[in-house]
Design an enzyme around this catalytic site. Sequence first.
Site, short mmCIF file in Angstrom:
data_model
loop_
_atom_site.label_atom_id
_atom_site.label_comp_id
_atom_site.label_asym_id
_atom_site.label_seq_id
_atom_site.Cartn_x
_atom_site.Cartn_y
_atom_site.Cartn_z
N VAL A 124 -7.13 -2.87 -2.83
CA VAL A 124 -5.67 -2.95 -2.73
C VAL A 124 -5.34 -2.00 -1.58
CG1 VAL A 124 -3.46 -2.54 -3.89
CG2 VAL A 124 -5.42 -3.46 -5.19
N PRO A 125 -5.17 -2.55 -0.37
CA PRO A 125 -5.25 -1.77 0.87
C PRO A 125 -4.06 -0.87 1.18
CG PRO A 125 -4.70 -4.03 1.38
CD PRO A 125 -4.93 -3.97 -0.11
N CYS A 126 -3.92 0.19 0.41
CA CYS A 126 -2.84 1.15 0.66
C CYS A 126 -3.04 1.89 1.98
CB CYS A 126 -2.69 2.12 -0.50
SG CYS A 126 -4.21 2.95 -0.99
N HIS A 127 -4.25 1.85 2.52
CA HIS A 127 -4.50 2.49 3.82
C HIS A 127 -3.77 1.77 4.95
CE1 HIS A 127 -7.69 -0.60 3.46
NE2 HIS A 127 -7.62 -0.68 4.78
#
Length: 164
Positions: A124-127
């Site tokens: 879950v690409p919070c970056h």
Amino acid sequence: MKHAVIASPIGPLTLVGDGEALAGLYFDGHLRTPRLTDLGPRDDDAFEAAKAQLGEYFAGTRREFDLELAPRGSAFEKQVWALLTKIPYGETRTYGQLAAELGDPGAAQAVGNANGWNPISIVVPCHRVVGTSGGLTGYAGGLARKRFLLSLEEPPADEVGRLF
């Protein structure tokens, strides 16, 4: 619940869940890591699909994850996390853009808070969420890891010209 620890280019990653569905993915030194007792017993044979897909991601051959996810959070947090999964590989969004997409442009701070509580980093690409100016902002795994992940997703120089 059970957990497995795998090696990665950015240090050990701890995968947490029921063995198939992923409920957490944490870095060594991760902010907001669950208590060790909440991780369940260690089973490094678990999460085969997640391990394979993470390996492909770090090798640069996977751009999207296809895993069963079981994050724990509030309805709002889950709504934000669902938006994160829609940010394409190699692209970024700001907290304000995500808030506007949710229909509440004034909720950027709430979106940032939910982003910070994302329990399934990388997948879950919070970056991929940056500040209004495009600068790097806080990351539970540290800014060096965020920078690494964003750099990993940059197209090779020979592909850049073909994109335009």
